[in-house]
Scaffold this motif. Structure first.
Motif, mmCIF file in Angstrom:
data_model
loop_
_atom_site.group_PDB
_atom_site.id
_atom_site.type_symbol
_atom_site.label_atom_id
_atom_site.label_comp_id
_atom_site.label_asym_id
_atom_site.label_seq_id
_atom_site.Cartn_x
_atom_site.Cartn_y
_atom_site.Cartn_z
ATOM 1 N N ILE A 276 0.844 -1.180 0.000
ATOM 2 C CA ILE A 276 0.000 0.000 0.000
ATOM 3 C C ILE A 276 0.875 1.225 0.000
ATOM 4 O O ILE A 276 0.645 2.185 -0.714
ATOM 5 C CB ILE A 276 -0.904 0.004 1.250
ATOM 6 N N GLU B 88 -2.149 7.659 5.976
ATOM 7 C CA GLU B 88 -3.543 7.564 5.596
ATOM 8 C C GLU B 88 -3.751 6.484 4.565
ATOM 9 O O GLU B 88 -4.698 5.721 4.628
ATOM 10 C CB GLU B 88 -3.988 8.886 4.994
ATOM 11 N N PHE B 89 -2.834 6.446 3.618
ATOM 12 C CA PHE B 89 -2.974 5.446 2.578
ATOM 13 C C PHE B 89 -2.871 4.058 3.192
ATOM 14 O O PHE B 89 -3.704 3.209 2.961
ATOM 15 C CB PHE B 89 -1.898 5.609 1.502
ATOM 16 N N ALA C 67 3.970 5.832 -4.914
ATOM 17 C CA ALA C 67 3.738 6.184 -6.311
ATOM 18 C C ALA C 67 2.808 7.378 -6.358
ATOM 19 O O ALA C 67 3.012 8.341 -7.082
ATOM 20 C CB ALA C 67 3.115 5.012 -7.050
ATOM 21 N N LEU C 68 1.826 7.283 -5.510
ATOM 22 C CA LEU C 68 0.849 8.354 -5.422
ATOM 23 C C LEU C 68 1.532 9.631 -4.965
ATOM 24 O O LEU C 68 1.295 10.709 -5.487
ATOM 25 C CB LEU C 68 -0.196 7.930 -4.392
ATOM 26 N N LEU D 124 2.194 1.884 -3.320
ATOM 27 C CA LEU D 124 1.192 2.621 -4.087
ATOM 28 C C LEU D 124 1.139 4.048 -3.597
ATOM 29 O O LEU D 124 1.079 4.983 -4.364
ATOM 30 C CB LEU D 124 -0.181 1.969 -3.902
ATOM 31 N N GLY D 125 1.176 4.129 -2.266
ATOM 32 C CA GLY D 125 1.172 5.460 -1.664
ATOM 33 C C GLY D 125 2.351 6.267 -2.184
ATOM 34 O O GLY D 125 2.202 7.410 -2.558
ATOM 35 N N LEU E 244 -1.389 -5.277 -8.842
ATOM 36 C CA LEU E 244 -2.431 -4.296 -8.547
ATOM 37 C C LEU E 244 -3.796 -4.825 -8.930
ATOM 38 O O LEU E 244 -4.797 -4.493 -8.314
ATOM 39 C CB LEU E 244 -2.155 -2.998 -9.309
ATOM 40 N N THR E 245 -3.811 -5.615 -9.979
ATOM 41 C CA THR E 245 -5.078 -6.183 -10.441
ATOM 42 C C THR E 245 -4.829 -7.637 -10.821
ATOM 43 O O THR E 245 -3.697 -7.994 -11.169
ATOM 44 C CB THR E 245 -5.598 -5.433 -11.683
ATOM 45 N N ASP F 63 -6.148 3.176 5.194
ATOM 46 C CA ASP F 63 -7.362 2.835 4.491
ATOM 47 C C ASP F 63 -7.187 1.664 3.553
ATOM 48 O O ASP F 63 -8.117 0.937 3.279
ATOM 49 C CB ASP F 63 -7.873 4.057 3.743
ATOM 50 N N VAL F 64 -5.972 1.505 3.061
ATOM 51 C CA VAL F 64 -5.836 0.422 2.118
ATOM 52 C C VAL F 64 -5.699 -0.914 2.837
ATOM 53 O O VAL F 64 -6.167 -1.935 2.345
ATOM 54 C CB VAL F 64 -4.690 0.676 1.139
ATOM 55 N N ALA G 135 -8.961 -1.764 3.187
ATOM 56 C CA ALA G 135 -9.507 -2.209 1.905
ATOM 57 C C ALA G 135 -9.078 -3.644 1.605
ATOM 58 O O ALA G 135 -9.834 -4.421 1.032
ATOM 59 C CB ALA G 135 -9.052 -1.277 0.796
#
Lengths: 395, 859
Positions: A13, A33-34, A19-20, A16-17, A101-102, A37-38, A41
């Motif tokens: 996460i 935060e990322f 990357a974000l 991703l964070g 990611l998917t 929540d992730v 998730a």
């Protein structure tokens, strides 16, 4: 539940964070935060569509040293206790993580398009100088920037950091360097591959498919060169390698874990962990593996009382404010008698204040078995002590 | 500077208040000049700042950029930099403009990045983190799904777009439907401006949409300025493939700044011109107020006020009014600036680079500059009248006639200094420095305006018998009264002359230019049909089109011949500016292209090109310092490495102000791995209608290729539309200068006539009718307009000559042929006459209402 599931999830996460954040320029600020929540998730339905670990499988190498992109998470974990000829000690830690990611990828023309994200941590503990260095990086698993290959030999890499297997599959080569630290070391496996759980099928909890494929090289002999602040050291020592992949789901009640990989001087190894729960208890499926001199293994169950973990003190991180346990008394029911061990980190500060802060430290092991003194080295991993991370779990 | 006693200050204020009309004129003069300066400054600054922000947002913190030719940079190089050289601060970029159809066809830059590599570079993007889950999901989609983009929240709001909405982007001949996977919330204004023109895409998406598979537009690097950095640069140099080079980041941007400098300078010069005209106005007003207050000044002197104090009083008065004028000027300037920004942006976009200005900056510096120039100009213009005021003897008996006598004596001096100024200015034109040349233009204008008194004297004296014979008494009176008030009339005439000559000069320049462009279009574009992708910039056509489109055109019935061209930016080593390279397989000029130098006849040039030579446009040669002579070469970075091409001809070319290098397609393909084409030209076979063939081509493209199919005529027209757009700002400024001049002459005439109230009263008392008085006034003013027009003819011609042969050539490198057409002069004469007539109407009306008794009572 396996030890690094949560860690991986958090780091993923965070990746991703990151990357974000790469996109946002808000490094550090937005990241907890990322994670929060992730992680939440992830305990939901995000695993939909990924392959699940449902039973024993036939491992085949070098193919299985490579990536398994249909599973959500995967990592290649290296830790080592090394020293120079004159006895100067260092701890090494180098992990490459993969995250899908998917579950599937639409057909794309660009060679940059991918659903695979790679990230890695690299740390050196300079014990004599009481200095700890760490680096991390992220990359897409495409365009040759990061990935895993198995032909003609296995290689896992993220940019110029790599784990490269020898042609014979009995050794491997670790390379990583950035800024003031670097390592270029060759390793030979001195023991057969240890498959955890049932022939590498490691059940995490009672849910169907909540398991991982997990194997280790519990004792690799290391030779090579490391660099610390421009100074090169020829070192040798013993290393531990884990490769694990899964489409795992975290328990909502998990708080963090304490994990130990112990290499005794008498050529035996122990892996054990405990997952700490929010209610103050310990996950009953917490377990371990005892590896005999000949490589034969013994399953250790915490619930059964095969081992105990008792913290002896604490250390507070000046950076994150996290209060980590520091020093433990362990008891392990070995077949040839109870092992009574004390594990003490070689130095206090071995916290990786990376995208997600956690502790991964080289440690000294002392103790007795049947009244005979024994000694060894270990690596200790502590997660869930960072207040921010812990808060995020409780959401 | 000059202390003024309170009593004098009050005298000054009363004087100002008693003559509100003159005060208003003074203020207007200053205000208009200042407004022009400020407006142009704001427009220029806004356009450049927008570009600066844009560059900044593109370049970010990169210190170096690896760039390539038409095919960009191979992506493997990026991998090599990371994996083999272990460089961390390196980021790939794939970017180009595309048109957003739902956003009124607005060009948006699709900016493809690798989010994992971006952090050190462009920290200006910020995802609104209101819902972290949504962000993670949108980022996952952004990375993995095709056609996903991020967009600034403001831009989305502007068009009512939301996350998940789609946008149709047209890139060259194809359309792409992109989905907004997330909105960016910029953290500050600069970022917000930078993002206004952008769609952020993952690099994979950008490659797919922009047809850049396997390639990158550039690779950004942060390399420290240390010995280690130098060493790293050397290591990077060593692995660069042919056709790829490393540049200091922003080099292109600063080159663009240099390109537009000439353009900005001409705008600034035009705005200064308005101020010069304004200064005439100020001078006039101050002189008038001094003349009127002669009795008072005389009395004051008699009461013991020193010359110094009188001087101070006049200067202070000017300064005071100037400050008021400046305030109005600043307000008007800001308002006008907003309009000017639109025009300037349009020009800059069509000529240089796409730039969208949404926020008009009002730089304090511009306001300060405008204010200072306004006050300084006013004080400067007031100096001479102020000095004159000090010469008033204490008796205060000095009459107008005395002044006029003095002025008459000064005529030779004025004329001589005029000659001197003109001579010096002409000499200054020889210096090849644009700033100096612009000063010279001012010099010429001011120098010639100093001839006005003499010309007025001569002309009016010569005219008097004639007009007397024709019109009678009034015809005798009018010229004489102009000569009698020479100190006033000549200034008004000069102001009008300046405006009119500038109109002549600029119309002649623009007209000649337009004429040449038309001729060039006719010469060079002789194909019947021209096909190009709908482009974003007016002067470049570099969007890649697949070559098979040309085959489709070839297969259309009625198409006799097809030619293709490819325009790309290539690198000229050691030149920060890119070179526009145009590759053609057939010359649309069919051999009628004009050259300024060529190796032989057209056939010789064409066959030299066939063997690897190039043609260079005149503008390009002049701007890049290549002598227009035999034996010249140009070295370009090709995909085979550096190659030196011989230059076979220097051609006349108006396709863009930066010029182009032209070669033949087979030569181009030899040196560049770029199969694409940019435009297609087609010749229609005899017995076929061009319009039918166009319809057939459009039908063949339908749904597959979105290309503009134009007839030769349409193309020429659209080029001229762009041309006119480019000069819109010039025309607008020209018009404004005329307005200032008009107000100038109005004020001068009004003052002049009002001053003569008593005289007119006497005339009326002696039996002159209102009608006669009205006619006299109008006759006088139109005579003044005529004088202005007469002087403006040579001055305007000289200006036109200077603009065409010196300014244009040095700014842009175009050799134009000065085409002087009678309509330029007629138009100017008309402006002069109409302005002066109109300016005479108000005073004439006022004078007509004079009651002789009241007017005389003062006597």
């Amino acid at each position: 539940m396996t030890r690094r599931g949560i860690l991986t999830a958090i780091i993923v996460i965070s990746a991703l964070g990151a990357a974000l954040i790469g996109v946002s320029g808000l490094r550090g600020q937005a990241q907890p935060e990322f994670s929060a929540d992730v992680v939440a998730a992830l305990s939901g339905g995000n695993i939909e569509g990924f392959a699940r670990v449902t039973g024993v499988k036939e491992f085949s190498f070098p193919r299985d040293h490579g990536a398994h992109p249909e599973y959500q998470t995967e990592w290649w974990y290296n830790t080592a206790n090394v020293q120079t000829a004159d006895g100067r000690r260092f701890g090494l830690k180098f992990t490459i993580f993969r995250r899908a990611l998917t579950p599937t990828m639409p057909e794309r023309q660009s060679e940059w398009a991918t659903n695979q994200v790679y990230f890695a941590d690299f740390a050196i503990a300079d014990i004599a100088a009481d200095k700890f260095y760490f680096k991390e990086r992220f990359a897409r698993g495409a365009a040759g920037l990061a990935g895993a290959q198995t032909e003609p030999f296995a290689k896992i890499w993220i940019e110029d950091w790599s784990i490269t297997f020898d042609q014979d599959g009995q050794g491997y080569h670790l390379r990583a360097a950035e800024g003031e630290i670097g390592m270029d070391v060759r390793l030979r496996m001195s023991k057969p591959i240890v498959f955890h759980g049932d022939r590498g099928f490691s059940v995490k909890n009672k849910g169907e498919g909540n398991a991982s494929y997990y194997y280790s090289f519990t004792r690799s002999l290391l030779e090579g060169t490391i660099t610390v602040r421009g100074e090169q050291f020829k070192v040798s020592g013993t290393a531990w390698f884990d490769h694990e992949y899964s489409t795992s789901v975290l328990g909502e009640d998990a708080l963090g874990w304490d994990w130990f990989s112990i290499q005794l001087d008498d050529n035996r190894e122990i892996m054990l962990y405990q997952i700490r729960l929010r209610d103050g208890g310990v996950e009953p499926t917490s377990k371990g593996t005892f590896v005999n001199v000949d490589g034969s293994t013994l399953f250790l169950s915490m619930a059964r009382g095969d081992y105990t973990i008792t913290p002896l003190g604490t250390w507070t991180s000046p950076r994150t404010g996290a209060i980590y346990p520091h020093g433990w008394r362990l008891t392990v029911k070995a077949p040839d008698g109870l092992l009574e061990l004390e594990v003490q980190p070689f130095m206090r500060d071995q916290e990786l204040n990376t995208t997600t802060a956690y502790y991964e430290g080289a440690a000294r092991v002392t103790g007795t078995q049947n009244g005979v003194p024994i000694s060894g080295v270990a690596y200790v991993e502590l997660t869930g002590y960072n207040t921010q991370t812990r808060e995020s779990y409780s959401r | 500077m000059l202390a003024l006693p309170n009593s004098l200050r009050r005298v000054m204020l009363r004087a100002v208040l008693r003559r509100p009309f003159q005060a208003a004129m003074f203020i207007l003069g200053v205000a208009l000049g200042v407004a022009m300066i400020v407006a142009i400054d704001i427009a220029n600054a806004s356009a450049l700042r927008a570009f600066g922000i844009f560059t900044e947002s593109l370049v970010g913190r990169a210190t170096h950029q690896i760039v390539g030719g038409p095919s960009g940079v191979p992506y493997e190089l990026y991998r090599q930099l990371r994996l083999e050289l272990g460089i961390r601060e390196v980021a790939p970029v794939v970017t180009a403009y595309a048109q957003a159809l739902e956003l009124d066809g607005q060009p948006l830059r699709i900016f493809g990045i690798d989010p994992f590599a971006e952090a050190p570079f462009r920290g200006y993007l910020n995802l609104g983190a209101a819902n972290a889950n949504a962000d993670i999901n949108s980022l996952t989609a952004f990375l993995t799904q095709p056609n996903m983009v991020l967009m600034a929240e403001q831009l989305a709001a502007q068009y009512g777009l939301q996350e998940g909405d789609t946008l149709t982007m047209r890139y060259g001949p194809t359309r792409h439907t992109l989905t907004i996977s997330g909105l960016l919330r910029p953290s500050d204004d600069v970022t917000a401006q930078g993002l206004q023109d952008m769609l952020i895409a993952d690099i994979s998406t950008a490659q797919e949409v922009l047809n850049m598979l396997g390639r990158l537009t550039n690779i950004d690097l942060i390399i420290p300025e240390t010995a280690q950095g130098e060493a790293l640069l050397a290591r990077i140099q060593a692995i660069l493939p042919a056709g790829v080079t490393i540049q200091v980041a922003g080099a292109r941007a600063s080159a663009v700044g240099q390109i537009t400098a000439a353009f900005n300078l001409s705008l600034t010069a035009l705005s200064l011109l308005a101020l010069v005209v304004g200064m005439f106005l100020i001078y006039n007003t101050v002189t008038f107020s001094v003349v009127q207050r002669r009795p008072i000044i005389g009395t004051l002197r008699a009461l013991g006020v020193t010359r110094r104090q009188i001087f101070g009083m006049v200067v202070w008065e000017a300064a005071l009014l100037a400050v008021i004028g400046v305030i109005f000027g600043l307000i008007a300037g800001v308002l006008m600036g907003r309009l000017a920004v639109i025009i300037v942006t349009q020009t800059v976009s069509s000529l240089y680079f796409t730039v969208t200005v949404r926020n008009v900056d009002i730089p304090t510096f511009s306001l300060l500059k405008g204010a200072l120039i306004g006050v300084a100009a006013a004080i400067f213009a007031a100096l001479l009248p102020a000095y004159e005021a000090t010469t008033t003897p204490p008796s205060g008996t000095l009459k107008r006639s005395d002044i006029e006598r003095k002025v008459r004596r000064a005529v030779p001096v004025a004329t001589l200094s005029g000659v001197l100024i003109v001579a010096v200015s002409l000499a200054m034109l020889g210096v090849s420095n644009l700033e100096v040349n612009f000063v010279a233009i001012f010099g010429i204008v001011i120098g010639f305006s100093l001839f006005t008194p003499l010309v007025t004297l001569v002309l009016m004296s010569a005219l008097r018998p004639l007009s007397g014979a024709l019109i009678g008494v009034l015809g005798l009176m009018a010229p004489r009264s102009i000569i009698r008030s020479l100190s006033r009339t000549s200034v008004a005439i000069a102001a009008l002359m300046v405006a009119v000559s500038v109109i002549v000069g600029i119309s002649a320049m623009v007209g000649s230019f337009r004429n040449d462009v038309q001729g060039w279009l006719a010469d060079t574009i002789r194909a019947d049909i021209l096909i190009s992708p709908p482009s974003i910039s007016a002067v470049r056509q570099d969007v890649p089109v697949e070559p098979r489109v040309a085959d489709i055109v070839r297969s259309i019935e009625g198409v006799a011949l097809v030619g293709v061209s490819r325009s790309v930016d290539v690198i000229r080593p050691s030149d920060p500016q890119p070179v526009l390279l145009t590759a053609i397989d057939r010359d649309t000029s069919m051999g009628t292209r004009r050259f300024v130098w060529q190796i032989g006849d057209y056939e010789a040039v064409w066959s030299a090109l066939g063997e690897g030579a190039v043609m260079v446009s005149e503008t390009f040669a002049r701007q890049r310092g290549i002598p227009i002579a035999a034996g010249q070469t140009i070295t370009l970075l090709t995909d085979r490495g550096e190659h030196t091409f011989p230059i076979a001809a220097f051609m006349v070319d108006y396709s863009g102000d930066q010029g182009t290098v032209m070669l033949r397609r087979h030569v181009y393909l030899q040196y560049y791995d770029d199969p694409y084409i940019s435009t297609i030209a087609a010749w229609v076979a005899p017995d076929y209608q061009v319009s039918d063939v166009i319809s057939a081509i459009r039908a063949a493209f339908d749904g597959k290729y979105e290309l503009l199919v134009q007839s030769n005529r349409d193309l020429r027209e659209s080029v001229l539309v762009i041309f006119d757009q480019t000069f819109a700002i010039t025309t607008a400024l020209n018009l404004l200068a005329t307005v200032v001049a008009f107000i100038g002459i109005l004020s001068a005439l009004a003052s002049l006539q009002l001053e003569r109230t008593r005289e007119f009263g006497a005339m009326r008392a002696n039996g002159m009718t209102r009608r006669q008085l009205f006619r006299l006034t109008l006759l006088e003013t139109s005579l003044m307009g005529a004088i202005a027009a007469v002087i403006a003819v040579p001055v305007g011609t000289i200006l036109a000559w200077v603009l065409v042969y010196i300014i244009n050539l040095r700014s842009f490198g175009w050799t134009l042929t000065l085409g002087l057409r009678p309509e330029f002069y007629l138009q100017a004469a008309l402006v002069a006459l109409v302005a002066s007539l109109l300016a005479g109407v108000y005073p004439a009306w006022r004078i007509g209402r004079i009651q002789p008794a009241r007017a005389l009572r003062i006597e």
